[in-house]
Write an enzyme that holds these catalytic residues in place. Sequence first.
Site, short mmCIF file in Angstrom:
data_model
loop_
_atom_site.label_atom_id
_atom_site.label_comp_id
_atom_site.label_asym_id
_atom_site.label_seq_id
_atom_site.Cartn_x
_atom_site.Cartn_y
_atom_site.Cartn_z
N SER A 190 14.71 35.21 -13.87
CA SER A 190 15.06 34.92 -12.48
C SER A 190 15.18 36.23 -11.71
O SER A 190 15.06 37.31 -12.26
CB SER A 190 16.40 34.18 -12.41
OG SER A 190 16.38 32.97 -13.12
N SER B 75 11.99 30.02 -13.43
CA SER B 75 12.55 31.19 -12.74
C SER B 75 13.38 30.74 -11.54
O SER B 75 12.92 30.00 -10.68
CB SER B 75 11.42 32.11 -12.28
OG SER B 75 11.92 33.29 -11.72
N ASP C 218 14.66 32.01 -8.28
CA ASP C 218 14.41 33.11 -7.35
C ASP C 218 15.12 32.79 -6.04
O ASP C 218 14.64 31.98 -5.24
CB ASP C 218 12.90 33.28 -7.12
CG ASP C 218 12.14 33.43 -8.44
OD1 ASP C 218 12.70 34.05 -9.36
OD2 ASP C 218 11.02 32.92 -8.54
#
Length: 361
Positions: free
Chosen positions: A234, A272, A274
């Site tokens: 991340s 991920s 983000d």
Amino acid sequence: MVLTRKRLRELGKSIGKYKTGEYNSITDVEGVKVGHCTLREDRDDTTIRTGVTAILPHSGNLFREKVFASSHVINGFGKTAGTIQINELGLLESPIMLTNTLSVGDVLQGTVQYMLEKTPEIGDTAGTVNAVVGECNDGYLNDIRGLHVGREHVKKAIESAKSGVVEEGCVGAGTGMLCLGFKGGVGTSSRIHLFGQEKYTVGALVVTNFGQRKDLRIPTVSDETSEKQLPDGSIMIILATDAPLNDRQLERLAKRASFGLSRTGSYATHGSGDIVISFSTAHKVPHQPSTNENTMSYNFLREDGKYISQLFEMTVDTVEEAIWNSLCKAETITGRKGRTVEAFPYELLDDWNFFNEVRKK
């Protein structure tokens, strides 16, 4: 002898056309402070590689004097706390805290406790407080199940926050993080530019924990087939500016962080998280206005000219360089289960000219 790791510009490489602030850091935005609490310990039964990072928009009481803010989700595989209210009300009223995924609850509690100690009216005459916590998963190197981050570490990170030079690499929330197949962590950068008669600054602080070596846009790395399979990871991106932006404009700024992230090789994989949080220090919004008027007046930047686009470009460059600083400053670390993640080798930057040509496409 351990050599001090260097930042990207100390290695002779730079990004974009805009000048950096004095420290090339998020703290170049006047009033912003950053503090870390780093936990690195080897015990018989566990390995601890984690920590907490605190970003303070100003030195006053953030609950009593809020700032305009927003957030943006690039990919939502994350456990961030507090962003719903930020996007509803457009205001930030606590430090922004960063840590590992399973410590969000403890850091949230610690931040609330700190705010209660500093602000007696919270929960009594002034409602509750919206504490903001972001995270990345450092479980590859850190005993994340051990829940080693406590309230005392939260307090230490907040109270150690200072302006000026920011520690980068394997510190605070970045202690156990990975980036593009190498050791990642905390990175920061800034850009300044004269807008008519006013000089505005954009600063970014990131905690990087994403990508594989093959994602780097460098030919000598892209063809590697023997690398370890690392978690998707991340990134947390914090943007600060002293430009007078409202919450809607700050959301637009936050969206541009994705372009700086993508330039480094990220494509926001399935796993991920983000997340971007942005704020402006240009105005302080009182929790309890001193007048009985039903309206409040603030001045914000016009959007029908070139200035807002220049701020967007500054944001993209700042985020990209902050990510590179997190890579360049982080040292090799051995963590849980004897796993070792190597520091980014500076010789790979010999391909920088090729890399810059790729970025322009």
